[in-house]
Design a protein around this motif. Structure first.
Motif, PDB file in Angstrom:
ATOM      1  N   ALA A 127     -30.702 -12.039 -32.106  1.00 30.92           N
ATOM      2  CA  ALA A 127     -30.290 -13.203 -32.892  1.00 30.92           C
ATOM      3  C   ALA A 127     -28.801 -13.470 -32.713  1.00 30.92           C
ATOM      4  O   ALA A 127     -28.032 -12.597 -32.296  1.00 30.92           O
ATOM      5  N   ALA A 128     -28.402 -14.683 -33.056  1.00 31.26           N
ATOM      6  CA  ALA A 128     -26.993 -15.084 -33.012  1.00 31.26           C
ATOM      7  C   ALA A 128     -26.788 -16.234 -33.984  1.00 31.26           C
ATOM      8  O   ALA A 128     -27.749 -16.883 -34.413  1.00 31.26           O
ATOM      9  N   ARG A 129     -25.524 -16.464 -34.315  1.00 29.73           N
ATOM     10  CA  ARG A 129     -25.166 -17.625 -35.132  1.00 29.73           C
ATOM     11  C   ARG A 129     -23.834 -18.171 -34.648  1.00 29.73           C
ATOM     12  O   ARG A 129     -23.032 -17.451 -34.031  1.00 29.73           O
ATOM     13  N   LYS A 144     -20.082 -11.803 -28.306  1.00 30.40           N
ATOM     14  CA  LYS A 144     -20.503 -13.176 -28.070  1.00 30.40           C
ATOM     15  C   LYS A 144     -21.692 -13.217 -27.118  1.00 30.40           C
ATOM     16  O   LYS A 144     -21.902 -12.286 -26.339  1.00 30.40           O
ATOM     17  N   VAL A 145     -22.464 -14.305 -27.185  1.00 32.67           N
ATOM     18  CA  VAL A 145     -23.619 -14.460 -26.305  1.00 32.67           C
ATOM     19  C   VAL A 145     -23.737 -15.922 -25.882  1.00 32.67           C
ATOM     20  O   VAL A 145     -23.390 -16.830 -26.648  1.00 32.67           O
ATOM     21  N   VAL A 146     -24.180 -16.130 -24.646  1.00 32.16           N
ATOM     22  CA  VAL A 146     -24.511 -17.469 -24.157  1.00 32.16           C
ATOM     23  C   VAL A 146     -25.969 -17.453 -23.707  1.00 32.16           C
ATOM     24  O   VAL A 146     -26.473 -16.428 -23.226  1.00 32.16           O
ATOM     25  N   MET A 147     -26.638 -18.604 -23.885  1.00 34.27           N
ATOM     26  CA  MET A 147     -28.076 -18.688 -23.655  1.00 34.27           C
ATOM     27  C   MET A 147     -28.446 -19.854 -22.744  1.00 34.27           C
ATOM     28  O   MET A 147     -27.680 -20.792 -22.582  1.00 34.27           O
ATOM     29  N   THR A 148     -29.658 -19.781 -22.203  1.00 37.74           N
ATOM     30  CA  THR A 148     -30.246 -20.910 -21.489  1.00 37.74           C
ATOM     31  C   THR A 148     -30.754 -21.923 -22.508  1.00 37.74           C
ATOM     32  O   THR A 148     -30.774 -21.671 -23.720  1.00 37.74           O
ATOM     33  N   HIS A 175     -23.151 -12.686 -31.663  1.00 37.53           N
ATOM     34  CA  HIS A 175     -24.387 -11.909 -31.574  1.00 37.53           C
ATOM     35  C   HIS A 175     -24.600 -11.092 -32.839  1.00 37.53           C
ATOM     36  O   HIS A 175     -23.674 -10.478 -33.365  1.00 37.53           O
ATOM     37  N   LEU A 176     -25.825 -11.096 -33.333  1.00 41.04           N
ATOM     38  CA  LEU A 176     -26.207 -10.307 -34.508  1.00 41.04           C
ATOM     39  C   LEU A 176     -27.069  -9.140 -34.051  1.00 41.04           C
ATOM     40  O   LEU A 176     -27.999  -9.306 -33.261  1.00 41.04           O
ATOM     41  N   GLY A 177     -26.781  -7.954 -34.574  1.00 47.57           N
ATOM     42  CA  GLY A 177     -27.377  -6.725 -34.043  1.00 47.57           C
ATOM     43  C   GLY A 177     -28.764  -6.411 -34.532  1.00 47.57           C
ATOM     44  O   GLY A 177     -29.001  -5.349 -35.119  1.00 47.57           O
ATOM     45  N   ILE A 178     -29.714  -7.288 -34.310  1.00 44.92           N
ATOM     46  CA  ILE A 178     -31.109  -7.031 -34.618  1.00 44.92           C
ATOM     47  C   ILE A 178     -31.901  -7.266 -33.343  1.00 44.92           C
ATOM     48  O   ILE A 178     -31.615  -8.206 -32.585  1.00 44.92           O
TER      49      ILE A 178
END
Length: 247
Positions: A127-129, A144-148, A175-178
């Motif tokens: 998950a992310a927010r 941090k995370v980037v997605m398609t 990024h959320l650590g779940i």
């Protein structure tokens, strides 16, 4: 559709904050808030806390939670989760719920589990927010995370991604650590070839990406902070008090 097991790893020996899962928020230990929030998730068929310390087991059983004793030798929550999977063999999806996030929302847990169920070809989901005003995305402890476009993770980093060379109307995602894992992938995760990206960033999930496995990212808008330090504990206690959540 396979059965879903929620697992809360609760290691006692945190480097920066030893015993933090038992630290009090009001009158309850932190792990109790996590457990009670996770119990409200509709997408879990069962929930267990996994620990390596008798003090945690005693505290969990005192408030009526289910607790499994696991090895003290595990280096990561993923390793501990794999041991839990050996005991609970009839669950196809395992959701790793952080034991230091007392403000976790049941809807977040359900979203990550549902994304995994709906995308069986993705070995993992997380998950992310979006970062909120006033939060500093340059801090390396905020991943941090980037997605398609379809929601599959492209990369996770402690650095700022994407780099804002051009001004665009695009949020930066925290990024959320779940994590939710397909059981068979979880059981062979530790056998994946070593990852230079994982070693460089100290982010275990990069091992999956570098070895061509997929991680889906569920996007949420609201998420309370986790607890890494005593200062974080004081902050979350204040938030709980202001929201009337203190017990």
């Amino acid at each position: 559709m396979g059965k879903v097991l929620g697992v809360i790893p609760a290691r006692y020996g945190s480097t920066r904050f030893p015993g933090k899962v038992l630290a009090k928020i009001g009158t309850y230990p932190m792990i109790r808030y996590v457990y009670e929030a996770a119990k409200q998730a509709k997408g879990l068929d069962h929930l267990v806390i996994a620990t390596d310390d008798e003090r945690v087991r005693e505290a969990v059983e005192a408030f009526g939670g289910e607790c499994l004793m696991t090895s003290e030798e595990h280096k990561s929550g993923t390793d501990r989760l794999a041991e839990v999977a050996e005991y609970y063999k009839d669950y196809d999806i395992l959701v790793n719920i952080q034991g230091d996030e007392p403000g976790i929302e049941p809807e977040l847990i359900d979203g990550v589990a549902r994304m995994k169920i709906e995308n069986p070809d993705w070995e993992m989901t997380t998950a992310a927010r979006p970062f909120k005003p006033g939060e500093d995305p340059l801090q390396p402890n905020r991943v941090k995370v980037v997605m398609t476009r379809s929601g599959r993770a492209l990369y996770f980093s402690r650095s700022l991604i994407p780099f804002p060379r051009n001004k665009v109307d695009r949020p930066v995602y925290l990024h959320l650590g779940i994590y939710a894992y397909q059981r068979d992938f979880l059981m062979r995760f530790h056998t994946l070839p070593a990852s230079g990206l994982e070693d460089a960033e100290s982010l275990e999930q990069l091992r999956a990406l570098e070895n061509d496995h997929s991680i889906g990212v569920f996007i949420t808008e609201a998420s309370l902070p986790g607890v890494d330090t005593p200062e974080d504990l004081a902050a979350i206690t204040g938030i709980f008090k202001s929201k009337g959540l203190l017990r």
